[in-house]
Enzyme design. Structure first.
Site, mmCIF file in Angstrom:
data_model
loop_
_atom_site.group_PDB
_atom_site.id
_atom_site.type_symbol
_atom_site.label_atom_id
_atom_site.label_comp_id
_atom_site.label_asym_id
_atom_site.label_seq_id
_atom_site.Cartn_x
_atom_site.Cartn_y
_atom_site.Cartn_z
ATOM 1 N N GLY A 283 30.297 66.851 -56.486
ATOM 2 C CA GLY A 283 31.368 66.888 -55.503
ATOM 3 C C GLY A 283 30.846 66.851 -54.091
ATOM 4 O O GLY A 283 29.644 66.934 -53.856
ATOM 5 N N PRO B 221 30.053 67.781 -50.072
ATOM 6 C CA PRO B 221 29.370 68.944 -49.505
ATOM 7 C C PRO B 221 30.335 70.083 -49.198
ATOM 8 O O PRO B 221 31.493 69.848 -48.874
ATOM 9 C CB PRO B 221 28.784 68.415 -48.197
ATOM 10 C CG PRO B 221 28.771 66.940 -48.328
ATOM 11 C CD PRO B 221 29.866 66.572 -49.245
ATOM 12 N N SER C 289 37.004 49.118 -54.270
ATOM 13 C CA SER C 289 38.343 49.704 -54.217
ATOM 14 C C SER C 289 39.084 49.409 -52.918
ATOM 15 O O SER C 289 40.241 49.774 -52.762
ATOM 16 C CB SER C 289 38.271 51.213 -54.457
ATOM 17 O OG SER C 289 37.699 51.847 -53.355
ATOM 18 N N LYS D 139 40.680 60.879 -53.055
ATOM 19 C CA LYS D 139 41.340 59.966 -52.127
ATOM 20 C C LYS D 139 42.704 60.501 -51.713
ATOM 21 O O LYS D 139 43.094 60.430 -50.549
ATOM 22 C CB LYS D 139 41.483 58.585 -52.772
ATOM 23 C CG LYS D 139 40.141 57.866 -52.889
ATOM 24 C CD LYS D 139 40.277 56.575 -53.655
ATOM 25 C CE LYS D 139 38.948 55.824 -53.654
ATOM 26 N NZ LYS D 139 39.004 54.634 -54.526
HETATM 27 N N1 LIG Z 1 36.099 78.152 -53.803
HETATM 28 C C1 LIG Z 1 35.371 78.847 -52.924
HETATM 29 N N2 LIG Z 1 35.578 80.158 -52.778
HETATM 30 C C2 LIG Z 1 34.861 80.847 -51.888
HETATM 31 N N3 LIG Z 1 33.884 80.349 -51.118
HETATM 32 C C3 LIG Z 1 33.635 79.036 -51.232
HETATM 33 C C4 LIG Z 1 34.350 78.234 -52.143
HETATM 34 N N4 LIG Z 1 33.894 76.984 -52.045
HETATM 35 C C5 LIG Z 1 32.917 77.002 -51.128
HETATM 36 N N5 LIG Z 1 32.756 78.237 -50.634
HETATM 37 C C6 LIG Z 1 31.800 78.631 -49.635
HETATM 38 O O1 LIG Z 1 31.449 77.501 -48.868
HETATM 39 C C7 LIG Z 1 30.100 77.503 -48.521
HETATM 40 C C8 LIG Z 1 29.444 76.205 -48.856
HETATM 41 O O2 LIG Z 1 29.329 76.042 -50.258
HETATM 42 P P1 LIG Z 1 28.035 75.514 -50.981
HETATM 43 O O3 LIG Z 1 26.848 75.712 -50.160
HETATM 44 O O4 LIG Z 1 28.037 76.062 -52.348
HETATM 45 O O5 LIG Z 1 28.387 73.992 -50.983
HETATM 46 P P2 LIG Z 1 27.776 72.842 -51.879
HETATM 47 O O6 LIG Z 1 28.893 72.329 -52.716
HETATM 48 O O7 LIG Z 1 26.566 73.303 -52.575
HETATM 49 O O8 LIG Z 1 27.453 71.785 -50.764
HETATM 50 P P3 LIG Z 1 26.250 70.717 -50.705
HETATM 51 O O9 LIG Z 1 26.663 69.544 -51.553
HETATM 52 O O10 LIG Z 1 26.220 70.335 -49.265
HETATM 53 O O11 LIG Z 1 25.042 71.406 -51.176
HETATM 54 C C9 LIG Z 1 29.482 78.645 -49.256
HETATM 55 O O12 LIG Z 1 29.262 79.686 -48.354
HETATM 56 C C10 LIG Z 1 30.521 79.047 -50.275
HETATM 57 O O13 LIG Z 1 30.512 80.419 -50.485
#
Ligand SMILES: Nc1ncnc2c1ncn2[C@@H]1O[C@H](COP(=O)(O)OP(=O)(O)OP(=O)(O)O)[C@@H](O)[C@H]1O
Ligand SMILES: [Mg+2]
Length: 760
Positions: free
Chosen positions: A335, A337, A659, A702
């Site tokens: 997914g 970032p 697309s 999207k």
């Molecule tokens: N559903 C959620 N509930 C609570 N906090 C969330 C949630 N989704 C994301 N966060 C918070 O958002 C911040 C960023 O998430 P994270 O670093 O896990 O992203 P990622 O998906 O690993 O991104 P990347 O692809 O850039 O590594 C974190 O501090 C996380 O705690």
């Protein structure tokens, strides 16, 4: 001539001048003849000895003390009346030859003897005795005392009556002795000096050890230390043997050897692997769900998949089923970032009671990064997996393989091949790091991978993965995440207390929609942080009534003007611009396709960093519009002598994929008909030359992007209709979806009914 009692001497030779004591009975005789006897044969010459006295021996025997006087040659023997064997003896006292004959021999003899005595370490008494002897015959007879002449040689001396001959014979014997002694001494000296060197080395080494100990570089203790560590490391047998081999090598090469440093590094790494350490694993799905819920808002699907996964593992382990090739799929979180992939990985570790290590694979192009370099390389190190285990401190951590989609491959080998082995339950119990070169059991590690897009994960890897999609959050979800997690966390980070500052959901929503444009929540968290930093400054400077309520005005003051604009209405006001929907590495996004025409040779100009597939889409679109000119109400000659330019901003970002097909057709059709595209509509779909609309991927992302950009209608390929179920309810409520199967439908829906009067 006299008749003398014969006293045979077995294996002993007495020379004139020697005193002896013999355990014999000589009756009343005053003199006897002592004759050496060897192997039953008598010598040809004996000595006449005078009886000095008779002694009682302890016990019953008697003995006599005698002094040998001079040589005698025995003659006829007969038993006398008293029953004693006596012999006619011709007495032969030494003649004294003229000194001219003996002088030189004498000097040589004395010199040789002196030397022998010197070598033997005489204290001077024997040499004094030899010096006191003046007669050459007696001098030669001193050889009889020598412990190094054998009986045969002594008999030979005894039998030599001629003094000159005897002296030269004695000299010859003594010279032989001397040579022998010198050689022997040299050998002994050599041996001794060798031994001394060893001893010296030993002492020096001991001193060096002591010095080292003072300096804290004690090698002996170090190798003892290693030995103890190896013993306590709980290594598998094969590994322990390898460790011990290396330790033995370390001891052998010594500390000063350059190799010892490499051996130590190796041993340190071998010991850094937590061979026998494991966390107590907790495979309780109910508990896991609680932990996941506490850490993350929403993500219901994801959490469900993870708990199911744990439940299956629990059952398998309870029922003693071995992991097979297909049983151990790798959870892969895909997914945009900031959607919580990494942080949910940490929660999985927390929920299962394991350690968590993150292993970033972004930009890893070299297989050795994963698997280590062979030890023959200078500066070789183990690969990332070994380092991850070291960091985890247990053999069963959760290892997060972050950014698997950013793995590269080149001439240094394909890192994904190494990963394949790692992730394959049939092989990973015997993973071999090139550096450690021993088998590592990775089968207890729980691997979780993450990626921004699934497309760029190497195929064979993807095949082993169970993909869980993180599609990004709706505005409502973001507000809930902000409320439940980001806001409290930022309050704490900025040194505030929760009762000092408050914010309403509406204001949070304002921040989400006007200040952030993202699928995840990173930017949102940053904005909240900025907000609260300002608040903290206010409180710290004093004079504020608490609590501080953050309203829309405060947001504007802290964060400035809105950063996100809904441009669709403005951009699509003129014919030739259509709003498409796309998925990029950062999530869903709206993208505008612009078309213009100008005088030219009738071709097609494409700009905006388009990939090959997208260029083809543009060509198909133009062909479609030209071939359907009549139906669309386009002047068939409109393009004579003109060329069409299609541009997709933002020009700096590379774009590809099929697309955007419908969007391009719409933009070109809009341009040529002069009918603008409806500003509320977003679209996605691949087109064929026949005008069919084919399905696309990433529909949910999207739609979320369309919603966030303020669009209210979305054109969706018919075959993507089932994907609409994934769209969260609150978004679906606000949107209208048009399911289409042909380009004709698209154009009917998207273009305004009436053409805009041409400005020019
Ligand atoms: N559903 C959620 N509930 C609570 N906090 C969330 C949630 N989704 C994301 N966060 C918070 O958002 C911040 C960023 O998430 P994270 O670093 O896990 O992203 P990622 O998906 O690993 O991104 P990347 O692809 O850039 O590594 C974190 O501090 C996380 O705690
Ligand atoms: Mg991450």
């Amino acid at each position: 001539m006299s008749r003398l009692r014969i006293v045979p001497l077995d294996d002993a030779v007495v020379f004139p001048g020697m005193p002896v004591t013999l355990p014999i009975d000589v009756g009343g005789d005053a003199h006897v003849l002592l004759i050496p006897r060897q192997q039953g044969a008598y010598a040809k010459v004996g000595v006449v000895a005078e009886v000095d006295g008779r002694l009682r021996m302890p016990g019953q025997g008697s003995a006599v003390s005698l002094t040998a006087l001079h040589r005698a040659v025995p003659g006829v023997a007969a038993t006398d009346a008293d029953g004693v064997l006596r012999v006619e003896a011709e007495e032969r006292p030494d003649q004294t030859p003229p000194p001219t004959l003996t002088g030189e021999l004498e000097r040589d003899y004395r010199a040789v003897v002196e030397e022998i005595l010197g070598l033997r370490g005489d204290d001077g008494r024997i040499s004094a005795f030899v010096r006191s002897i003046t007669q050459p015959g007696a001098l030669a007879d001193t050889a009889g005392y020598s412990p190094d002449l054998n009986t045969a040689q002594k008999i030979q001396l005894l039998e030599t009556l001629d003094v000159v001959q005897r002296l030269s014979l004695a000299l010859k014997f003594q010279q032989e002795r001397l040579t022998e002694l010198v050689v022997r001494k040299r050998i002994r000296d050599d041996v001794e000096s060798g031994a001394q060197k060893q001893q010296r080395d030993y002492v020096l080494r001991k001193q060096m050890d002591a010095i080292r100990k003072e300096l804290g570089e004690d090698n002996g203790a170090a190798s003892d230390d290693y030995r103890e560590k190896i013993e306590n490391a709980g290594m598998p047998e094969a590994v322990r043997q390898q460790a011990e081999r290396e330790l033995a090598r370390l001891e052998r090469v010594g500390d000063s050897n350059a190799e010892s440093a490499t051996i130590r590094t190796y041993l340190d790494w071998l010991l850094a692997v937590p061979w026998s350490k494991r966390s107590e694993e907790r495979l309780d799905p109910v508990h896991a769900r609680e932990v996941l819920d506490a850490d993350h808002e929403g993500l219901d699907d994801v959490k469900k998949r993870i708990t199911e996964y744990l439940a299956v593992r629990k059952l398998r382990s309870e029922r003693g089923m071995a992991d097979t090739r297909r049983s151990g799929v790798i959870l892969t979180l895909v997914g945009p970032p900031g959607t919580g992939k990494t942080s949910i990985g940490e929660s999985i570790a927390k929920a299962t009671g394991r350690q968590f290590v993150r292993m970033s694979l972004g930009g890893v192009r070299d297989e050795a990064e994963i698997r280590g370099h062979r030890r023959t390389y200078i500066g070789a190190l183990p690969g990332r997996l070994v380092r991850a285990l070291r960091d985890a401190g247990t053999m069963n951590p959760v290892i997060m393989l972050d950014e698997v989609d950013k793995l590269g491959a080149d001439w240094r080998g394909d890192p994904s091949a190494a990963l394949l082995e790692v992730l394959d339950p049939a092989q990973n119990h015997a993973f071999r790091d090139h550096y450690l070169d021993v088998e590592l059991d990775l089968s207890h590690v729980l691997f979780v991978a993450t990626a921004n897009v699934a497309d760029s994960i190497p195929g064979p890897l993807l095949d082993r993965m169970e993909v869980i999609a993180f599609d990004g959050y709706t505005t409502d979800e973001k507000v809930a995440i902000a409320r439940g997690h980001l806001w409290p966390r930022q309050i704490e980070r900025n040194g505030l207390r929760s009762d000092e500052v408050s914010v309403s959901d509406d204001v949070l929503r304002l921040i989400v929609t006007d200040y952030t444009r993202e699928a995840g929540v990173r930017q949102l968290e940053r904005e909240l942080g900025t907000m609260l930093r300002k608040t903290a400054t206010q409180i710290a400077s004093g004079g504020q009534s608490l609590p501080i309520v953050i309203d829309a005005g405060a947001v504007r003051q802290a964060l400035g003007r809105a950063k996100v604009f809904h441009e669709a209405a403005v951009r699509t006001a003129v014919p030739g611009v259509a709003t498409g929907l796309a998925v990029t590495g950062t999530g869903g996004d709206v993208l505008f396709v612009e078309a213009a025409s100008m005088p030219g040779s009738g071709g097609l100009v494409l700009t905006g960093q388009l990939g090959d597939v997208m260029k083809e889409s543009a060509r198909i679109a133009l062909t479609y519009v030209k071939s359907h000119a009549a139906e669309l109400g386009v002047d068939p000659n409109a393009l004579d002598g003109r060329e069409v330019h299609v541009h997709v901003p933002a020009g700096a970002i590379p774009k590809d994929g099929p697309s955007a097909g419908v969007t391009m057709v719409t933009a070109i059709a809009s341009l040529l008909t002069g009918r603008p595209v409806k500003s509320t509509i977003g679209m996605t779909g691949e087109v064929t030359l026949q005008g069919r609309v084919l399905p696309i991927g990433g529909l949910k992302q999207k739609v979320l992007a369309a919603h966030a950009a303020g669009l209210t209608e979305v054109i969706v390929p018919e075959r993507n209709a089932p994907d609409l179920d994934d769209v969260p309810g609150d978004v679906r409520e606000h949107m209208t979806f048009h399911v289409v199967s042909s380009v004709a439908e698209v154009l009917t829906l998207a273009l305004e009914a009436t053409p805009l009067a041409k400005a020019a």
